[in-house]
Write an enzyme that holds these catalytic residues in place. Structure first.
Site, PDB file in Angstrom:
ATOM      1  N   SER A   1       0.830  -1.190   0.000  1.00  0.00           N
ATOM      2  CA  SER A   1       0.000   0.000   0.000  1.00  0.00           C
ATOM      3  C   SER A   1       0.873   1.252   0.000  1.00  0.00           C
ATOM      4  O   SER A   1       1.720   1.416  -0.867  1.00  0.00           O
ATOM      5  CB  SER A   1      -0.953  -0.038   1.199  1.00  0.00           C
TER       6      SER A   1
ATOM      7  N   ASP B   1      -5.632  -3.253  -2.951  1.00  0.00           N
ATOM      8  CA  ASP B   1      -4.581  -3.067  -1.954  1.00  0.00           C
ATOM      9  C   ASP B   1      -4.039  -4.385  -1.394  1.00  0.00           C
ATOM     10  O   ASP B   1      -4.807  -5.255  -0.966  1.00  0.00           O
ATOM     11  CB  ASP B   1      -5.174  -2.243  -0.809  1.00  0.00           C
TER      12      ASP B   1
END
Length: 349
Positions: free
Chosen positions: A53, A192
């Site tokens: 991320s 993500d």
């Protein structure tokens, strides 16, 4: 008199950076502060960098040779626009409440400001231009399958190095409910990597020992978090109190599991110290994934932490640059936007 026998095998240094949205300010500022005391960009001191991320964005930037200070500047200058908080205080107050309401029905933020900001930093560079081995977790939501971007640091890794660095950065950062799934340039829909590896230290350790065959007792890992909340388990165990905390509980559990995995693999805390974990506790709700109002405070925390850690980390990670990374597969020279790599090789005893 008998001479002292020294181990001539090389030591492999790994950097692992957690996810956490705008809280990526903490690892970016920490690394930037350490970098001020080094002779080279901080990424050049590591043999492998893993990031998920927001940590994946930092990892990719470092791999491409960017100084940590430039990545910190990305958060400071572009963060408010990315998370729709670049207006005045009153307008932001109303906007945050509107976004929180609409969050029940759609993603909270548009992905476009992030894409614009990352394009300015990464341009058209591809993953194969990284000067360091990279491991960047993402998730394929349709197949419900792990999807990890990797440089060509093994013979069988012959696809990802051709992909745009922007794709890997956008995919690993597409946090569900906050940002829409990201569709890559080759039409793969991803979200993500924090869905399964918000703390990628376990993934990094497994990659090092399992795929790269580095001796477990020769690995050192610098693992950097993005702060964590200190909060009590809700007194009332009904659905609503638990639902409001379930995401944090999952993330905390995943992080502890990842650290435990890495410790078992490397023998850390049992036979030797192999993992240096940098993180800080914060009051509940102090730093959220998309609240940019506390960027300066997070930066201050990180710089103070770096001041305390510098001496020890220099001994274990920053005495010399890592050996030059030579990938198994290379981009054609005429296709590369990055100048030939000129990292000096270090002589390891």
């Amino acid at each position: 008199m008998a001479s002292k026998i020294t181990d001539a095998r090389p030591t492999y240094r790994i950097l692992s950076i957690d996810g956490g949205g705008i809280r990526g300010v903490f690892p970016a500022a920490f690394l930037a502060r350490i970098e001020e005391h080094l002779k080279r960009p901080i990424g050049s001191y590591f043999d492998l960098i893993a990031g998920t991320s927001t940590g994946g964005i930092i990892a990719i930037g470092l791999g491409l040779g960017l100084p940590a200070r430039e990545l910190l500047r990305l958060y400071e200058e572009k963060g408010p626009a990315i998370f729709a908080q670049d207006a005045d205080a009153v307008e932001n107050w109303f906007r945050r409440r509107w976004l929180n309401l609409m969050h029940w029905f759609t993603t909270k933020h548009s992905s476009e400001p992030l894409k614009v900001a990352l394009t300015e930093v990464l341009g058209e560079k591809r993953l194969g231009e990284s000067r360091t081995r990279l491991v960047i977790p993402a998730w394929h939501p349709v197949l419900e399958r792990v999807y990890i971007y990797k440089t060509a640091h093994h013979l069988r890794l012959e696809t990802d190095y051709k992909q745009p660095a922007l794709d890997a950065a956008m995919a690993t950062a597409a946090a569900p409910t906050f940002l829409a799934p990201y569709v890559t340039s080759d039409s793969v829909e991803l979200v993500d990597g924090g869905v399964w590896a918000n703390n990628p230290v376990g993934v990094a350790a497994i990659e090092a020992v399992g795929l790269l065959k580095w001796p477990a007792d020769r690995i050192k890992i610098l693992s950097i978090g993005t702060t964590y909340d200190v909060q009590a388990v809700p007194r009332f165990r009904g659905k609503m109190p638990m639902a409001l905390r379930v995401s944090r509980l999952f993330m905390a559990g995943q992080s502890h599991s990842a650290l435990g995995t890495a410790k078992i693999i490397t023998g850390s805390d049992h036979t030797r110290k192999a993992i240096w974990r940098i993180d800080q506790a914060a009051p509940e709700g102090r730093y959220t994934l998309d609240n940019t109002s506390r960027i300066a405070e997070m930066k201050s925390r990180a710089r103070a932490e770096a001041r305390e850690q510098l001496s020890e980390l220099r001994e274990h990670f920053f005495s010399s640059p890592a050996e030059k990374f030579i990938p198994f597969h290379r981009l054609e020279q005429e296709d590369m936007s990055l100048a030939p790599l000129e990292f000096a090789e270090s002589n390891r005893e």
